[in-house]
Design an enzyme around this catalytic site. Sequence first.
Site, PDB file in Angstrom:
ATOM      1  N   GLN A  52      -4.497  -5.695   6.089  1.00 63.10           N
ATOM      2  CA  GLN A  52      -5.257  -5.896   6.009  1.00 63.10           C
ATOM      3  C   GLN A  52      -5.197  -7.536   6.950  1.00 63.10           C
ATOM      4  O   GLN A  52      -6.166  -8.363   6.587  1.00 63.10           O
ATOM      5  CB  GLN A  52      -5.109  -5.972   5.346  1.00 63.10           C
ATOM      6  CG  GLN A  52      -5.607  -5.424   4.150  1.00 63.10           C
ATOM      7  CD  GLN A  52      -7.151  -4.319   3.779  1.00 63.10           C
ATOM      8  OE1 GLN A  52      -8.104  -5.182   4.655  1.00 63.10           O
ATOM      9  NE2 GLN A  52      -7.918  -3.304   3.708  1.00 63.10           N
ATOM     10  N   CYS A  83      -4.833   2.634  -3.030  1.00 67.81           N
ATOM     11  CA  CYS A  83      -3.506   3.228  -3.309  1.00 67.81           C
ATOM     12  C   CYS A  83      -2.200   2.523  -3.599  1.00 67.81           C
ATOM     13  O   CYS A  83      -1.808   2.012  -2.361  1.00 67.81           O
ATOM     14  CB  CYS A  83      -3.919   3.860  -1.491  1.00 67.81           C
ATOM     15  SG  CYS A  83      -4.694   4.300  -1.127  1.00 67.81           S
ATOM     16  N   ASP A  98       3.023  -4.692   8.078  1.00 64.40           N
ATOM     17  CA  ASP A  98       1.725  -3.971   7.857  1.00 64.40           C
ATOM     18  C   ASP A  98       0.432  -4.965   7.923  1.00 64.40           C
ATOM     19  O   ASP A  98       0.246  -5.329   7.006  1.00 64.40           O
ATOM     20  CB  ASP A  98       2.249  -3.037   6.206  1.00 64.40           C
ATOM     21  CG  ASP A  98       0.946  -2.768   6.475  1.00 64.40           C
ATOM     22  OD1 ASP A  98      -0.615  -2.668   7.000  1.00 64.40           O
ATOM     23  OD2 ASP A  98       0.435  -1.952   5.398  1.00 64.40           O
ATOM     24  N   LYS A 142     -10.710  -0.367  10.943  1.00 66.42           N
ATOM     25  CA  LYS A 142     -11.086  -2.149   9.997  1.00 66.42           C
ATOM     26  C   LYS A 142     -10.648  -3.272  10.285  1.00 66.42           C
ATOM     27  O   LYS A 142     -10.551  -4.139  10.020  1.00 66.42           O
ATOM     28  CB  LYS A 142      -9.392  -2.182   8.951  1.00 66.42           C
ATOM     29  CG  LYS A 142      -8.682  -1.002   8.458  1.00 66.42           C
ATOM     30  CD  LYS A 142      -8.787  -1.839   7.269  1.00 66.42           C
ATOM     31  CE  LYS A 142      -7.004  -0.053   5.743  1.00 66.42           C
ATOM     32  NZ  LYS A 142      -8.264   0.228   5.253  1.00 66.42           N
ATOM     33  N   HIS A 176       1.002  -0.921  -0.178  1.00 66.45           N
ATOM     34  CA  HIS A 176       0.356  -0.248   0.062  1.00 66.45           C
ATOM     35  C   HIS A 176       1.090   0.873  -0.142  1.00 66.45           C
ATOM     36  O   HIS A 176       2.030   0.907   0.437  1.00 66.45           O
ATOM     37  CB  HIS A 176      -0.883   0.015   1.055  1.00 66.45           C
ATOM     38  CG  HIS A 176      -1.869   0.941   1.550  1.00 66.45           C
ATOM     39  ND1 HIS A 176      -1.576   2.320   1.831  1.00 66.45           N
ATOM     40  CD2 HIS A 176      -2.930   1.165   1.122  1.00 66.45           C
ATOM     41  CE1 HIS A 176      -2.729   3.090   1.785  1.00 66.45           C
ATOM     42  NE2 HIS A 176      -3.488   2.208   1.475  1.00 66.45           N
TER      43      HIS A 176
END
Length: 412
Positions: free
Chosen positions: A209, A370, A206, A232, A129
Amino acid sequence: MTTVHQAPYDVNARRAQFPILQQKIHGKPLIYLDNAASTQKPDVVIEKIKEYYLQDNANIHRGIHALSERATSAYEEARHIVQRFINAKDSKEIVFTRGTTESINLVASSYGRKNLSSGDEVLISEMEHHSNILPWQLICEEREAKLRVIPIDDKGELIMEEYLKLLNERTKIVAVTHTSNSLGTVNPVEEIIREAKKVGAVVLIDGAQSTPHAPIDVRQMDCDFFTFSGHKIYGPTGVGVLYGKYELLETMTPYQSGGGMITDVTFEKSQFQAPPERFEAGTPNMAGVIGLGKALEYVEEIGIENIAKYESDLLEFGFKELSKIDGLNWVGEASNRAGVLSFTLENHHPHDIAAILDLEGIAIRAGHHCTQPIMDHFKVPATIRASVGLYTTEADIVALASALEKAKSILA
Ligand code: C6P
Protein backbone atom coordinates in the site's frame (compact mmCIF):
# COMPACT_ATOMS: atom_id res chain seq x y z
CA MET A 1 15.09 7.78 -9.96
CA THR A 2 11.68 9.27 -10.72
CA THR A 3 11.18 12.40 -12.78
CA VAL A 4 9.62 15.42 -11.09
CA HIS A 5 7.35 17.61 -13.23
CA GLN A 6 6.41 21.01 -11.93
CA ALA A 7 3.25 21.41 -14.05
CA PRO A 8 -0.05 21.43 -12.12
CA TYR A 9 -1.54 17.99 -11.69
CA ASP A 10 -4.17 17.48 -14.39
CA VAL A 11 -6.44 14.82 -12.95
CA ASN A 12 -8.92 14.99 -15.85
CA ALA A 13 -6.17 14.24 -18.35
CA ARG A 14 -5.22 11.22 -16.23
CA ARG A 15 -8.82 10.00 -15.97
CA ALA A 16 -9.11 10.08 -19.75
CA GLN A 17 -6.28 7.50 -19.90
CA PHE A 18 -8.31 4.90 -17.97
CA PRO A 19 -10.95 3.47 -20.31
CA ILE A 20 -12.80 1.58 -17.55
CA LEU A 21 -13.63 4.82 -15.75
CA GLN A 22 -15.69 6.08 -18.68
CA GLN A 23 -18.67 3.80 -17.93
CA LYS A 24 -21.92 4.01 -16.02
CA ILE A 25 -22.95 1.68 -13.21
CA HIS A 26 -26.69 1.41 -12.53
CA GLY A 27 -27.11 4.41 -14.83
CA LYS A 28 -24.68 6.60 -12.83
CA PRO A 29 -21.09 7.54 -13.74
CA LEU A 30 -18.68 5.10 -12.11
CA ILE A 31 -16.89 6.51 -9.06
CA TYR A 32 -14.14 4.05 -8.26
CA LEU A 33 -12.94 4.32 -4.67
CA ASP A 34 -11.64 0.78 -4.15
CA ASN A 35 -8.06 1.41 -5.21
CA ALA A 36 -6.47 -0.20 -2.16
CA ALA A 37 -8.02 -3.49 -3.26
CA SER A 38 -6.96 -3.06 -6.89
CA THR A 39 -6.32 -0.11 -9.19
CA GLN A 40 -7.57 0.39 -12.74
CA LYS A 41 -5.19 0.18 -15.71
CA PRO A 42 -4.24 3.01 -18.05
CA ASP A 43 -4.55 2.43 -21.78
CA VAL A 44 -0.76 2.28 -22.20
CA VAL A 45 -0.61 -0.79 -19.95
CA ILE A 46 -3.52 -2.48 -21.72
CA GLU A 47 -1.90 -1.70 -25.08
CA LYS A 48 1.48 -3.02 -23.94
CA ILE A 49 -0.01 -6.36 -22.93
CA LYS A 50 -2.00 -6.54 -26.18
CA GLU A 51 1.13 -5.71 -28.19
CA TYR A 52 3.06 -8.44 -26.36
CA TYR A 53 0.47 -11.07 -27.29
CA LEU A 54 0.09 -9.73 -30.82
CA GLN A 55 3.81 -9.58 -31.60
CA ASP A 56 6.25 -11.08 -29.12
CA ASN A 57 4.63 -13.93 -27.20
CA ALA A 58 6.97 -16.88 -26.57
CA ASN A 59 8.53 -18.56 -23.57
CA ILE A 60 11.49 -16.65 -22.14
CA HIS A 61 15.07 -17.76 -21.39
CA ARG A 62 14.49 -20.93 -23.42
CA GLY A 63 14.06 -20.43 -27.14
CA ILE A 64 16.75 -19.58 -29.67
CA HIS A 65 14.36 -17.80 -31.95
CA ALA A 66 13.33 -14.21 -32.53
CA LEU A 67 10.10 -14.22 -30.52
CA SER A 68 11.70 -15.81 -27.48
CA GLU A 69 14.57 -13.36 -27.64
CA ARG A 70 12.19 -10.40 -27.88
CA ALA A 71 10.04 -11.71 -25.00
CA THR A 72 13.15 -12.35 -22.87
CA SER A 73 14.54 -8.91 -23.44
CA ALA A 74 11.18 -7.22 -22.65
CA TYR A 75 10.91 -9.32 -19.46
CA GLU A 76 14.45 -8.44 -18.34
CA GLU A 77 13.90 -4.80 -19.25
CA ALA A 78 10.95 -4.79 -16.81
CA ARG A 79 13.32 -6.04 -14.10
CA HIS A 80 15.51 -3.00 -14.73
CA ILE A 81 12.49 -0.70 -14.56
CA VAL A 82 11.54 -2.14 -11.15
CA GLN A 83 15.13 -1.79 -9.97
CA ARG A 84 15.11 1.89 -10.96
CA PHE A 85 11.63 2.46 -9.50
CA ILE A 86 12.56 1.32 -6.00
CA ASN A 87 16.25 2.30 -6.33
CA ALA A 88 17.66 -1.19 -5.78
CA LYS A 89 21.40 -1.56 -6.27
CA ASP A 90 21.16 -4.34 -8.84
CA SER A 91 18.42 -5.79 -11.05
CA LYS A 92 19.44 -9.23 -9.70
CA GLU A 93 17.81 -8.16 -6.44
CA ILE A 94 14.39 -8.11 -8.12
CA VAL A 95 12.42 -11.36 -8.05
CA PHE A 96 9.09 -11.54 -9.89
CA THR A 97 6.32 -13.27 -7.97
CA ARG A 98 2.53 -13.46 -8.16
CA GLY A 99 2.16 -10.56 -5.73
CA THR A 100 2.86 -9.36 -2.21
CA THR A 101 1.33 -12.49 -0.70
CA GLU A 102 3.66 -14.78 -2.59
CA SER A 103 6.66 -12.53 -1.94
CA ILE A 104 6.13 -12.72 1.83
CA ASN A 105 5.50 -16.47 1.69
CA LEU A 106 8.74 -16.85 -0.24
CA VAL A 107 10.77 -15.06 2.44
CA ALA A 108 9.02 -16.80 5.35
CA SER A 109 9.46 -20.16 3.74
CA SER A 110 12.94 -19.82 2.31
CA TYR A 111 14.71 -17.40 4.65
CA GLY A 112 12.60 -18.26 7.71
CA ARG A 113 12.95 -22.03 7.47
CA LYS A 114 16.72 -21.74 7.24
CA ASN A 115 17.30 -19.07 9.84
CA LEU A 116 14.74 -19.64 12.57
CA SER A 117 15.13 -22.13 15.35
CA SER A 118 13.60 -22.90 18.70
CA GLY A 119 13.34 -19.82 20.94
CA ASP A 120 13.90 -17.30 18.13
CA GLU A 121 11.41 -14.51 17.66
CA VAL A 122 9.66 -12.95 14.68
CA LEU A 123 8.21 -9.51 15.23
CA ILE A 124 5.19 -8.27 13.29
CA SER A 125 2.61 -5.60 14.17
CA GLU A 126 -1.04 -5.47 15.13
CA MET A 127 -1.85 -3.64 11.88
CA GLU A 128 -0.58 -6.29 9.46
CA HIS A 129 -2.58 -7.64 6.55
CA HIS A 130 -3.25 -11.37 6.94
CA SER A 131 -0.62 -11.91 4.23
CA ASN A 132 2.00 -10.59 6.63
CA ILE A 133 0.70 -12.62 9.59
CA LEU A 134 -0.10 -16.13 8.40
CA PRO A 135 3.20 -17.00 6.65
CA TRP A 136 5.03 -16.03 9.86
CA GLN A 137 2.58 -17.88 12.07
CA LEU A 138 3.09 -21.05 10.05
CA ILE A 139 6.87 -20.88 9.90
CA CYS A 140 7.12 -20.00 13.62
CA GLU A 141 5.00 -23.03 14.43
CA GLU A 142 7.21 -25.25 12.29
CA ARG A 143 10.49 -23.90 13.67
CA GLU A 144 9.24 -23.55 17.27
CA ALA A 145 9.91 -19.84 17.12
CA LYS A 146 7.74 -17.22 18.78
CA LEU A 147 5.58 -14.68 16.94
CA ARG A 148 5.45 -11.38 18.80
CA VAL A 149 3.28 -8.39 18.00
CA ILE A 150 3.94 -4.64 18.19
CA PRO A 151 0.71 -3.06 19.51
CA ILE A 152 -1.03 -0.02 18.04
CA ASP A 153 -2.71 2.87 19.83
CA ASP A 154 -6.22 4.20 19.28
CA LYS A 155 -5.07 6.59 16.56
CA GLY A 156 -3.85 3.55 14.64
CA GLU A 157 -0.15 4.25 15.12
CA LEU A 158 2.48 1.75 16.17
CA ILE A 159 3.50 2.17 19.79
CA MET A 160 7.21 2.64 19.18
CA GLU A 161 8.21 2.34 22.86
CA GLU A 162 6.63 -1.12 22.88
CA TYR A 163 8.50 -1.98 19.70
CA LEU A 164 11.80 -1.07 21.32
CA LYS A 165 10.92 -3.16 24.36
CA LEU A 166 10.05 -6.18 22.20
CA LEU A 167 13.34 -6.09 20.28
CA ASN A 168 16.01 -8.34 21.74
CA GLU A 169 18.85 -10.65 20.70
CA ARG A 170 16.35 -13.44 19.93
CA THR A 171 14.54 -11.24 17.34
CA LYS A 172 15.59 -12.68 13.99
CA ILE A 173 13.03 -11.14 11.65
CA VAL A 174 10.94 -7.96 11.81
CA ALA A 175 8.12 -7.84 9.23
CA VAL A 176 5.93 -4.75 9.14
CA THR A 177 3.75 -2.93 6.69
CA HIS A 178 4.90 0.38 5.28
CA THR A 179 1.31 1.66 4.97
CA SER A 180 -1.76 0.05 6.51
CA ASN A 181 -4.50 -0.94 4.07
CA SER A 182 -7.19 -0.55 6.75
CA LEU A 183 -6.04 2.55 8.60
CA GLY A 184 -3.88 4.39 6.09
CA THR A 185 -1.15 4.74 8.73
CA VAL A 186 2.31 5.30 7.25
CA ASN A 187 4.82 3.68 9.58
CA PRO A 188 8.24 5.13 10.43
CA VAL A 189 10.00 2.30 8.61
CA GLU A 190 13.45 3.87 8.60
CA GLU A 191 13.44 4.05 12.39
CA ILE A 192 11.99 0.53 12.64
CA ILE A 193 14.78 -0.79 10.41
CA ARG A 194 17.53 1.14 12.21
CA GLU A 195 16.46 -0.26 15.57
CA ALA A 196 16.07 -3.83 14.25
CA LYS A 197 19.64 -3.72 12.89
CA LYS A 198 20.93 -2.98 16.38
CA VAL A 199 19.85 -6.47 17.47
CA GLY A 200 20.92 -8.06 14.18
CA ALA A 201 17.41 -8.78 12.86
CA VAL A 202 16.56 -8.69 9.15
CA VAL A 203 13.59 -6.55 8.13
CA LEU A 204 10.86 -7.16 5.58
CA ILE A 205 8.70 -4.20 4.59
CA ASP A 206 5.30 -4.92 3.07
CA GLY A 207 5.01 -2.17 0.48
CA ALA A 208 1.69 -3.24 -1.06
CA GLN A 209 0.00 0.00 0.00
CA SER A 210 2.96 2.38 0.00
CA THR A 211 4.42 1.81 -3.46
CA PRO A 212 1.40 3.35 -5.29
CA HIS A 213 1.40 6.46 -3.08
CA ALA A 214 4.97 7.46 -2.24
CA PRO A 215 8.52 7.32 -3.59
CA ILE A 216 10.27 4.11 -2.55
CA ASP A 217 14.00 3.95 -2.03
CA VAL A 218 15.02 0.56 -0.66
CA ARG A 219 18.66 1.59 -0.32
CA GLN A 220 17.87 4.66 1.73
CA MET A 221 15.39 2.64 3.81
CA ASP A 222 18.02 -0.08 4.18
CA CYS A 223 15.38 -2.82 4.39
CA ASP A 224 16.48 -6.39 3.68
CA PHE A 225 13.29 -7.36 1.84
CA PHE A 226 10.56 -5.26 0.26
CA THR A 227 7.38 -6.53 -1.38
CA PHE A 228 4.65 -5.08 -3.58
CA SER A 229 1.88 -6.08 -6.00
CA GLY A 230 1.51 -4.98 -9.63
CA HIS A 231 -2.26 -4.70 -9.57
CA LYS A 232 -2.21 -2.06 -6.84
CA ILE A 233 0.04 0.24 -8.88
CA TYR A 234 -1.89 0.38 -12.18
CA GLY A 235 -0.32 -2.84 -13.45
CA PRO A 236 -1.82 -6.25 -14.20
CA THR A 237 -2.98 -8.84 -11.70
CA GLY A 238 -0.97 -11.97 -10.94
CA VAL A 239 2.39 -10.26 -10.80
CA GLY A 240 4.38 -8.74 -7.96
CA VAL A 241 7.86 -8.12 -6.70
CA LEU A 242 10.17 -9.32 -4.02
CA TYR A 243 13.21 -7.13 -3.52
CA GLY A 244 15.94 -8.72 -1.44
CA LYS A 245 19.50 -7.66 -0.72
CA TYR A 246 21.59 -9.84 -2.96
CA GLU A 247 23.80 -11.14 -0.18
CA LEU A 248 20.67 -12.50 1.53
CA LEU A 249 18.99 -13.87 -1.59
CA GLU A 250 22.20 -15.71 -2.38
CA THR A 251 22.04 -17.64 0.90
CA MET A 252 18.43 -18.72 0.39
CA THR A 253 17.22 -22.05 -0.95
CA PRO A 254 14.53 -22.18 -3.65
CA TYR A 255 10.93 -21.54 -2.66
CA GLN A 256 9.58 -23.61 -5.54
CA SER A 257 11.50 -25.77 -7.95
CA GLY A 258 11.09 -26.73 -11.57
CA GLY A 259 12.06 -25.43 -14.99
CA GLY A 260 14.10 -22.30 -15.53
CA MET A 261 15.86 -22.19 -12.15
CA ILE A 262 18.58 -24.84 -12.45
CA THR A 263 22.05 -25.13 -13.91
CA ASP A 264 22.26 -28.92 -13.75
CA VAL A 265 19.85 -31.76 -12.91
CA THR A 266 20.62 -35.42 -12.28
CA PHE A 267 18.59 -37.93 -10.29
CA GLU A 268 21.25 -37.79 -7.58
CA LYS A 269 21.59 -34.03 -7.18
CA SER A 270 20.63 -30.77 -8.85
CA GLN A 271 22.20 -27.35 -8.90
CA PHE A 272 20.26 -24.15 -8.84
CA GLN A 273 20.77 -20.88 -10.64
CA ALA A 274 21.79 -17.75 -8.80
CA PRO A 275 19.07 -15.26 -7.78
CA PRO A 276 16.76 -13.99 -9.13
CA GLU A 277 16.19 -17.00 -11.47
CA ARG A 278 16.53 -19.37 -8.48
CA PHE A 279 13.20 -18.03 -7.24
CA GLU A 280 11.33 -17.95 -10.55
CA ALA A 281 10.57 -21.61 -11.18
CA GLY A 282 8.39 -22.50 -14.16
CA THR A 283 7.14 -20.31 -16.97
CA PRO A 284 6.62 -16.90 -15.41
CA ASN A 285 3.85 -14.39 -16.04
CA MET A 286 5.63 -12.76 -18.96
CA ALA A 287 2.76 -10.53 -20.09
CA GLY A 288 2.17 -9.53 -16.47
CA VAL A 289 5.79 -8.61 -15.84
CA ILE A 290 6.00 -6.59 -19.05
CA GLY A 291 2.70 -4.88 -18.21
CA LEU A 292 4.01 -4.06 -14.73
CA GLY A 293 7.12 -2.50 -16.25
CA LYS A 294 4.89 -0.29 -18.40
CA ALA A 295 2.74 0.67 -15.39
CA LEU A 296 5.82 1.78 -13.45
CA GLU A 297 7.04 3.80 -16.43
CA TYR A 298 3.61 5.43 -16.58
CA VAL A 299 3.86 6.36 -12.88
CA GLU A 300 7.42 7.63 -13.39
CA GLU A 301 6.26 9.82 -16.24
CA ILE A 302 3.68 11.52 -14.02
CA GLY A 303 6.15 11.59 -11.13
CA ILE A 304 5.35 9.62 -7.97
CA GLU A 305 6.04 12.77 -5.90
CA ASN A 306 3.32 14.58 -7.87
CA ILE A 307 0.89 11.73 -7.28
CA ALA A 308 1.76 11.66 -3.57
CA LYS A 309 1.19 15.40 -3.19
CA TYR A 310 -2.07 15.32 -5.15
CA GLU A 311 -3.43 12.38 -3.17
CA SER A 312 -2.38 13.80 0.16
CA ASP A 313 -4.33 17.04 -0.52
CA LEU A 314 -7.27 14.93 -1.67
CA LEU A 315 -7.24 12.87 1.53
CA GLU A 316 -7.19 16.05 3.64
CA PHE A 317 -10.19 17.26 1.65
CA GLY A 318 -11.88 13.89 2.20
CA PHE A 319 -11.32 13.99 5.94
CA LYS A 320 -12.86 17.46 6.14
CA GLU A 321 -15.86 16.63 3.92
CA LEU A 322 -16.71 13.32 5.54
CA SER A 323 -16.19 14.63 9.07
CA LYS A 324 -19.31 16.77 8.53
CA ILE A 325 -21.45 13.61 8.51
CA ASP A 326 -23.25 12.96 11.80
CA GLY A 327 -22.47 9.57 13.28
CA LEU A 328 -19.31 9.02 11.22
CA ASN A 329 -16.43 7.65 13.29
CA TRP A 330 -12.96 7.47 11.84
CA VAL A 331 -11.01 4.24 12.20
CA GLY A 332 -7.40 5.32 11.90
CA GLU A 333 -6.38 8.88 12.67
CA ALA A 334 -2.61 8.61 12.45
CA SER A 335 -0.73 11.83 11.84
CA ASN A 336 0.98 10.35 8.78
CA ARG A 337 -1.56 8.69 6.46
CA ALA A 338 -1.92 7.67 2.84
CA GLY A 339 -4.40 6.12 0.47
CA VAL A 340 -7.49 5.35 2.51
CA LEU A 341 -10.42 6.88 4.37
CA SER A 342 -11.68 4.26 6.79
CA PHE A 343 -14.71 4.78 9.01
CA THR A 344 -17.97 3.44 10.42
CA LEU A 345 -21.43 4.99 10.46
CA GLU A 346 -23.26 4.62 13.76
CA ASN A 347 -26.11 2.09 13.71
CA HIS A 348 -25.38 0.94 10.16
CA HIS A 349 -23.52 -2.12 8.98
CA PRO A 350 -20.79 -1.29 6.43
CA HIS A 351 -22.16 -3.92 4.05
CA ASP A 352 -25.58 -2.20 3.89
CA ILE A 353 -23.86 1.10 3.16
CA ALA A 354 -21.71 -0.47 0.44
CA ALA A 355 -24.76 -1.95 -1.26
CA ILE A 356 -26.52 1.41 -1.38
CA LEU A 357 -23.39 3.19 -2.60
CA ASP A 358 -23.11 0.66 -5.39
CA LEU A 359 -26.57 1.69 -6.61
CA GLU A 360 -25.17 5.23 -6.81
CA GLY A 361 -22.32 3.99 -9.00
CA ILE A 362 -19.80 4.25 -6.15
CA ALA A 363 -17.37 1.39 -5.51
CA ILE A 364 -15.92 1.27 -1.99
CA ARG A 365 -14.90 -1.70 0.14
CA ALA A 366 -16.73 -2.77 3.29
CA GLY A 367 -15.31 -5.51 5.47
CA HIS A 368 -12.35 -6.39 7.63
CA HIS A 369 -9.94 -5.85 4.70
CA CYS A 370 -7.98 -8.99 5.67
CA THR A 371 -6.91 -7.28 8.90
CA GLN A 372 -9.07 -8.91 11.56
CA PRO A 373 -6.72 -7.96 14.44
CA ILE A 374 -7.29 -4.28 13.58
CA MET A 375 -11.06 -4.81 13.70
CA ASP A 376 -10.62 -6.50 17.09
CA HIS A 377 -8.56 -3.58 18.33
CA PHE A 378 -11.22 -1.04 17.36
CA LYS A 379 -14.05 -3.41 18.39
CA VAL A 380 -15.82 -3.18 15.05
CA PRO A 381 -16.76 -6.07 12.72
CA ALA A 382 -15.88 -4.09 9.61
CA THR A 383 -15.22 -0.61 8.27
CA ILE A 384 -16.30 1.35 5.23
CA ARG A 385 -13.16 2.09 3.25
CA ALA A 386 -12.81 4.58 0.42
CA SER A 387 -9.38 4.45 -1.17
CA VAL A 388 -7.97 6.91 -3.66
CA GLY A 389 -5.83 6.64 -6.76
CA LEU A 390 -4.14 9.03 -9.15
CA TYR A 391 -7.46 9.56 -11.01
CA THR A 392 -9.67 10.27 -7.98
CA THR A 393 -11.20 13.77 -7.90
CA GLU A 394 -12.65 16.06 -5.25
CA ALA A 395 -15.96 15.60 -7.06
CA ASP A 396 -15.73 11.86 -6.34
CA ILE A 397 -15.36 12.61 -2.63
CA VAL A 398 -18.25 15.08 -2.65
CA ALA A 399 -20.41 12.44 -4.38
CA LEU A 400 -19.35 9.89 -1.76
CA ALA A 401 -20.34 12.25 1.07
CA SER A 402 -23.75 12.89 -0.40
CA ALA A 403 -24.32 9.18 -1.13
CA LEU A 404 -23.45 8.39 2.49
CA GLU A 405 -26.09 10.89 3.66
CA LYS A 406 -28.57 9.30 1.28
CA ALA A 407 -27.72 5.81 2.54
CA LYS A 408 -28.24 6.96 6.11
CA SER A 409 -31.68 8.34 5.33
CA ILE A 410 -32.73 5.20 3.39
CA LEU A 411 -31.64 2.97 6.28
CA ALA A 412 -33.06 5.20 9.02
N1 C6P B 1 -4.90 -5.76 0.31
C1 C6P B 1 -7.07 -4.68 0.23
O1 C6P B 1 -8.22 -4.53 -0.22
P1 C6P B 1 -1.93 -9.31 -2.77
O2 C6P B 1 -3.32 -9.83 -2.58
O3 C6P B 1 -0.90 -10.39 -2.66
O4 C6P B 1 -1.78 -8.47 -4.00
O5 C6P B 1 -1.67 -8.27 -1.57
C2 C6P B 1 -1.82 -8.68 -0.24
C3 C6P B 1 -1.66 -7.51 0.67
C4 C6P B 1 -0.55 -7.46 1.50
N2 C6P B 1 -0.33 -6.39 2.28
C5 C6P B 1 -1.16 -5.34 2.31
C6 C6P B 1 -0.84 -4.17 3.19
C7 C6P B 1 -2.30 -5.34 1.50
O6 C6P B 1 -3.13 -4.29 1.53
C8 C6P B 1 -2.58 -6.45 0.68
C9 C6P B 1 -3.83 -6.53 -0.15
C10 C6P B 1 -6.15 -5.67 -0.44
O7 C6P B 1 -6.68 -4.05 1.20
C11 C6P B 1 -6.82 -6.99 -0.64
S1 C6P B 1 -7.26 -7.78 0.87
